[in-house]
Design an enzyme around this catalytic site. Structure first.
Site, mmCIF file in Angstrom:
data_model
loop_
_atom_site.group_PDB
_atom_site.id
_atom_site.type_symbol
_atom_site.label_atom_id
_atom_site.label_comp_id
_atom_site.label_asym_id
_atom_site.label_seq_id
_atom_site.Cartn_x
_atom_site.Cartn_y
_atom_site.Cartn_z
ATOM 1 N N ASP A 1 60.524 44.814 14.848
ATOM 2 C CA ASP A 1 60.027 44.559 16.251
ATOM 3 C C ASP A 1 61.600 42.761 16.282
ATOM 4 O OD1 ASP A 1 58.954 43.774 18.432
ATOM 5 O OD2 ASP A 1 58.397 41.578 17.540
ATOM 6 N N ASP B 1 61.121 40.042 19.777
ATOM 7 C CA ASP B 1 60.562 38.967 19.627
ATOM 8 C C ASP B 1 58.857 38.655 18.701
ATOM 9 O OD1 ASP B 1 61.690 37.925 22.441
ATOM 10 O OD2 ASP B 1 61.571 40.174 22.567
#
Length: 272
Positions: free
Chosen positions: A13, A15
């Site tokens: 991922d 953020d």
């Protein structure tokens, strides 16, 4: 005990895992470098709809994280793929920002602001969301438009704060239209996973999904046959695991591992 480098492919991922705003998180550069030295396959999988793939690519380069554009999937881009495959003649009302519109246009999709003409309403994060947009989206759905969402995230980490994301706006549109979302494209969906595996060309059980959010990143990995690592630098906290009953294989404080074998072992044995 499985070694940190035991997998063939790694999905990260962005953020809350790789960066927050313009700040690279601890240990990221070293870990990514170590994986590349070992010729591991990498993908960066983000649920964002306010940044294009090109935006994410340029941010990673600015943060001194070498990558290729084809190693990045955004939920906005995958939403374009989904609509191009399943409804190529759609007239899409977008609740979202210019990055999402740009991704959809790149697939040749038709966009509209007319609620009576829209065949689909696609909801993404929209930092200028207001009552008028809520009204138009709800009207389109009441008139028969299919309701889709880029991702289910209700909030997003930023430096020093957490801000509302797509899921919060989606709930308002569902309430106003008295209809439920039909398709959520981003993590943890199987459609997003299928596109990721096409790029990785790796067996699912040989992939590790690393992220900061239990209900998207970790659930995405678990539902789609991957091993999972929760990193505690973003949204989810360790105490959320029992409450949500979403159990990662590993729990890491950050991506900054001890250089000693013993230190690394302590991190890896954090898995539940």
């Amino acid at each position: 005990m499985e070694d940190l480098y035991a997998y063939d492919a790694y999905c990260f991922d962005l953020d809350g895992t790789i960066y927050i705003d313009q700040m690279r998180l601890p240990g990221v550069k070293s870990l990514i470098g170590s994986l590349r030295e070992r010729s591991k396959r990498l993908l960066f999988l983000t649920n964002t709809s306010v940044h294009t793939r090109e935006d994410c690519y340029e941010r990673l380069l600015r943060l001194d994280i070498p990558c290729r554009l084809e190693e990045i999937l955004t939920a906005g881009y995958v939403a374009g793929m989904y609509l191009a495959e399943h409804a190529p003649l759609a007239k899409v009302m977008v609740i979202g920002e210019e990055a999402l519109r740009k991704e959809l246009r790149s697939f040749g999709l038709t966009l509209t602001n007319d609620p009576d003409a829209a065949t689909h309403v696609l909801v993404g994060m929209d930092r200028l969301f207001n009552y008028d947009k809520l009204h138009l989206a709800a009207r389109a759905v009441r008139h028969g438009a299919n309701l889709l969402a880029v991702n289910p995230d209700t909030c997003c980490p930023v430096q020093g704060d957490v801000i509302p994301d797509t899921g919060a706006l989606l709930k308002a549109i569902e309430a106003a239209s008295e209809q439920q979302v039909e398709v959520v494209v981003g993590k943890p969906s199987s459609y997003y996973a299928a596109k990721a595996f096409q790029l990785l060309k790796a067996e699912r059980e040989r992939c590790l999904m690393v992220g900061d959010r239990l209900e998207t990143d970790i659930l995405f990995g678990k539902l789609n046959g991957m091993k999972t690592a929760l990193v505690l630098t973003g949204i989810s906290a360790e105490e959320d695991i029992a409450r949500m009953n979403i159990i990662p294989d590993y729990i890491w404080t950050s991506l900054q591992f001890s250089s000693s074998r013993e230190g690394k072992h302590r991190e890896l044995t954090g898995g539940r």
